[in-house]
Design a protein around this motif. Structure first.
Motif, PDB file in Angstrom:
ATOM      1  N   ASN A   1       0.820  -1.205   0.000  1.00  0.00           N
ATOM      2  CA  ASN A   1       0.000   0.000   0.000  1.00  0.00           C
ATOM      3  C   ASN A   1       0.860   1.263   0.000  1.00  0.00           C
ATOM      4  O   ASN A   1       0.528   2.255  -0.656  1.00  0.00           O
ATOM      5  N   LEU A   2       1.962   1.225   0.731  1.00  0.00           N
ATOM      6  CA  LEU A   2       2.890   2.352   0.720  1.00  0.00           C
ATOM      7  C   LEU A   2       3.484   2.529  -0.677  1.00  0.00           C
ATOM      8  O   LEU A   2       3.579   3.659  -1.190  1.00  0.00           O
ATOM      9  N   ALA A   3       3.870   1.431  -1.308  1.00  0.00           N
ATOM     10  CA  ALA A   3       4.477   1.503  -2.635  1.00  0.00           C
ATOM     11  C   ALA A   3       3.519   2.088  -3.667  1.00  0.00           C
ATOM     12  O   ALA A   3       3.901   2.962  -4.463  1.00  0.00           O
ATOM     13  N   THR A   4       2.269   1.625  -3.680  1.00  0.00           N
ATOM     14  CA  THR A   4       1.321   2.131  -4.671  1.00  0.00           C
ATOM     15  C   THR A   4       1.040   3.612  -4.465  1.00  0.00           C
ATOM     16  O   THR A   4       0.909   4.366  -5.427  1.00  0.00           O
TER      17      THR A   4
ATOM     18  N   ASP B   1       9.973   0.050  -2.516  1.00  0.00           N
ATOM     19  CA  ASP B   1       8.968  -0.538  -1.637  1.00  0.00           C
ATOM     20  C   ASP B   1       8.354  -1.800  -2.239  1.00  0.00           C
ATOM     21  O   ASP B   1       7.996  -2.731  -1.502  1.00  0.00           O
ATOM     22  N   TYR B   2       8.213  -1.844  -3.555  1.00  0.00           N
ATOM     23  CA  TYR B   2       7.728  -3.083  -4.170  1.00  0.00           C
ATOM     24  C   TYR B   2       8.737  -4.214  -3.958  1.00  0.00           C
ATOM     25  O   TYR B   2       8.358  -5.356  -3.672  1.00  0.00           O
ATOM     26  N   ARG B   3      10.026  -3.894  -4.099  1.00  0.00           N
ATOM     27  CA  ARG B   3      11.048  -4.920  -3.846  1.00  0.00           C
ATOM     28  C   ARG B   3      10.990  -5.395  -2.391  1.00  0.00           C
ATOM     29  O   ARG B   3      11.094  -6.595  -2.102  1.00  0.00           O
ATOM     30  N   ALA B   4      10.800  -4.450  -1.479  1.00  0.00           N
ATOM     31  CA  ALA B   4      10.701  -4.804  -0.068  1.00  0.00           C
ATOM     32  C   ALA B   4       9.451  -5.644   0.198  1.00  0.00           C
ATOM     33  O   ALA B   4       9.456  -6.554   1.039  1.00  0.00           O
ATOM     34  N   THR B   5       8.371  -5.354  -0.527  1.00  0.00           N
ATOM     35  CA  THR B   5       7.144  -6.135  -0.393  1.00  0.00           C
ATOM     36  C   THR B   5       7.392  -7.593  -0.743  1.00  0.00           C
ATOM     37  O   THR B   5       6.990  -8.517  -0.014  1.00  0.00           O
ATOM     38  N   ILE B   6       8.061  -7.815  -1.871  1.00  0.00           N
ATOM     39  CA  ILE B   6       8.333  -9.180  -2.309  1.00  0.00           C
ATOM     40  C   ILE B   6       9.266  -9.885  -1.324  1.00  0.00           C
ATOM     41  O   ILE B   6       9.121 -11.088  -1.062  1.00  0.00           O
ATOM     42  N   ALA B   7      10.192  -9.138  -0.747  1.00  0.00           N
ATOM     43  CA  ALA B   7      11.132  -9.734   0.208  1.00  0.00           C
ATOM     44  C   ALA B   7      10.417 -10.271   1.439  1.00  0.00           C
ATOM     45  O   ALA B   7      10.759 -11.347   1.950  1.00  0.00           O
ATOM     46  N   VAL B   8       9.413  -9.537   1.924  1.00  0.00           N
ATOM     47  CA  VAL B   8       8.708  -9.992   3.126  1.00  0.00           C
ATOM     48  C   VAL B   8       7.485 -10.843   2.797  1.00  0.00           C
ATOM     49  O   VAL B   8       6.966 -11.552   3.664  1.00  0.00           O
ATOM     50  N   ASP B   9       7.016 -10.777   1.562  1.00  0.00           N
ATOM     51  CA  ASP B   9       5.830 -11.527   1.147  1.00  0.00           C
ATOM     52  C   ASP B   9       6.051 -12.065  -0.267  1.00  0.00           C
ATOM     53  O   ASP B   9       5.562 -11.510  -1.245  1.00  0.00           O
ATOM     54  N   PRO B  10       6.780 -13.168  -0.411  1.00  0.00           N
ATOM     55  CA  PRO B  10       7.125 -13.707  -1.735  1.00  0.00           C
ATOM     56  C   PRO B  10       5.920 -14.099  -2.581  1.00  0.00           C
ATOM     57  O   PRO B  10       6.049 -14.258  -3.793  1.00  0.00           O
ATOM     58  N   GLU B  11       4.744 -14.239  -1.968  1.00  0.00           N
ATOM     59  CA  GLU B  11       3.541 -14.609  -2.718  1.00  0.00           C
ATOM     60  C   GLU B  11       2.838 -13.403  -3.329  1.00  0.00           C
ATOM     61  O   GLU B  11       1.832 -13.561  -4.037  1.00  0.00           O
TER      62      GLU B  11
END
Length: 515
Positions: A137-140, A154-164
């Motif tokens: 949500n922060l990234a968007t 932030d999108y990269r960080a999203t994938i790092a903590v939530d690979p799905e």
């Protein structure tokens, strides 16, 4: 309320309801129990009941910020975005709970308060940096506000903590340079999610974007068809529904042509509706207009169509349908209600843009309901429009976009649009309805921009040529593209798709396009 929200996030709505009833059996004035029941009603898709229970909660002294979230969501579900926006704008500086901060941020985003939502998402991530939803949500929001490098991080960080989180993979594909290694990584990911339609759709679109950027448009199309296959089987395009909808819009143009021809009176607020097919240049045109010092940007507002549906009283869950477009009602009342709801977005400006593309079905209604309104219909080579729509992943819960799962269905929808646009141009064109061709704007930016500003009845403002520097939020699929100056790279793009282009031309002609 923390326990209630934890149970809801775990999907245990039954336990929330049971616990609330037990508490009310012990104390009918327990404010937390009433808030919990309001929450259950909202999660059960009953916004009217949620508001009723929220009012009961306030009557017994409830003042928790979570109640604002529930009421705001319920008001949005009922189409009362103006009231929801007032709730979303309330101060909330003393909150530290990550889920509550994120929920309030989402409410602000959904009511158009993107800049105000950003600090809430930042605080939510700071409070719980391992939650992928908060980071996404922060990234968007960063992306909407034009901070593209921050959004990518932030999108990269999203994938790092939530690979799905494959939505983040798709978003990242729009922001970062394509490489063969990244495409190979997406190909491996696709094999993992091939049996999950939503994930396959997102990864397929991401892979297609990288293949396109790497100079292989045919591979990109293959990825799109592969990624859309499972979803297409679940969301069938209804050509009969499309035929009825477009026919009703054409009938409305006939019915309201006389009203549309009336000259525009001088009014304090004169809305400017930018309509047309998605991915046809509507965002570009809106940004040019909204760069004028006397024009405010309203974004994509659902208000007019929601009001028309509600005040027409037609049955069914769909906002846009043939019955609503053909209903007999007082359109001036719809116009008055619309101005009351969106006026706050205009601030001190005399013009407010509304860029909901599918208001194209309502052009005649708009001109009849709002004597001060103007409509700008954006058109683009239909072959480019077909490919641009097929390449775009629209909101998957929005049934009007089901055409985009098939290349031929997309062509059918676009061909019908072309016919409607021709009919509206013949009946509505004048001082309050005009067309703009995307290709003409690309070729003659200043000339066409001046023509549009003159159509609005405003003096020329040279900042309209620097639309890409406009700091206002952009929440559409073009949020990346309109941060750059005009270029011709998308004109005639359909020619690069070989046999796919032949399929599109054939499908367009089969659906009535004459070329």
């Amino acid at each position: 309320m923390t326990e209630v929200r934890q149970l809801l996030r775990a999907g245990n709505i039954v336990e929330v309801h049971r616990s609330a009833i037990l508490r009310l059996n012990a104390d009918r004035d327990d404010p937390g129990a009433w808030i919990a029941l309001a929450t259950v009603a909202m999660e059960g898709d009953n916004p009217r009941k949620a508001i009723e229970l929220a009012e009961r909660a306030r009557a017994v002294g409830a003042a928790h910020i979570w109640l604002d979230v529930i009421e705001g969501r319920a008001l949005l579900a009922l189409g009362k975005s103006d009231l929801a926006r007032k709730i979303a704008a309330r101060a909330c500086s003393n909150i530290s709970d990550a889920h509550l901060l994120d929920s309030l941020g989402v409410l602000r985003v959904r009511t158009g308060l993107h800049a105000e939502a950003l600090p809430l998402f930042e605080r939510a991530v700071a409070a719980d940096p391992k939650d992928g939803t908060y980071r996404y949500n922060l990234a968007t929001t960063r992306q909407f506000l034009g901070n593209l490098s921050g959004a990518a991080a932030d999108y990269r960080a999203t994938i790092a903590v939530d690979p799905e989180n494959d939505r983040a993979r798709l978003a990242l594909a729009q922001l970062e340079a394509a490489t063969a290694d990244r495409l190979a990584e997406l190909a491996r990911r696709f094999e993992d999610v091939a049996d999950r339609p939503e994930n396959a759709l997102q990864v397929g679109h991401a892979a297609a974007k990288l293949a396109e950027d790497l100079g292989d448009p045919l591979a990109a199309m293959a990825w799109l068809e592969r990624g859309k296959a499972a979803k297409r089987n679940l969301s069938r395009y209804d050509r009969d529904f499309a035929e009825r909808l477009f026919a009703a819009a054409a009938d409305a143009a006939e019915c309201f042509a006389a009203s549309a021809a009336r000259p525009s009176p001088e009014e304090p607020l004169q809305p400017v509706f930018v309509v047309g097919m998605p991915r046809s240049g509507t965002t570009l045109i809106e940004r040019i207009l909204a760069s004028h010092r006397d024009v405010a940007s309203g974004g994509e507002l659902p208000d007019f169509s929601l009001l028309l549906k509600r005040m027409s009283g037609t049955p069914g869950a769909l906002v846009l349908d043939a019955a609503t477009l053909g209903a007999t009602l007082d359109l001036s009342a719809v116009g008055d209600a619309y101005l009351a709801r969106v006026g706050i977005l205009a601030g001190e400006s005399s013009r407010l843009t509304d860029k909901m593309p599918f208001n194209l079905f309502l052009s005649a209604h708009i001109l009849a309901a709002l004597p001060g309104a103007r409509v700008v219909m954006v058109r683009r080579d239909p072959r480019d429009t077909v490919f641009a729509n097929f390449r775009q992943l629209f909101a998957t819960g929005y049934g009007y976009y089901d055409y985009a799962y098939s290349l031929e269905d997309t062509a059918d929808w676009v061909a019908r649009f072309e016919g409607l646009a021709d009919r509206q141009a013949a009946l509505l064109a004048g001082s309050r309805y005009t067309e703009i061709r995307y290709e003409a704007m690309i070729a003659q930016q200043e000339r066409e921009s001046r023509r549009l500003i003159d159509f609005l009845g405003l003096p020329w403002d040279p900042t309209c040529l620097d639309f890409h520097a406009n700091p206002q939020p952009v929440t559409t699929a073009s949020s990346v593209q309109v941060r750059a100056p005009i270029h011709s790279g998308s004109v005639g793009r359909w020619r690069r798709y070989g046999a796919y282009a032949e399929r599109v031309e054939a499908a367009l002609r089969e659906s009535g396009w004459r070329g």
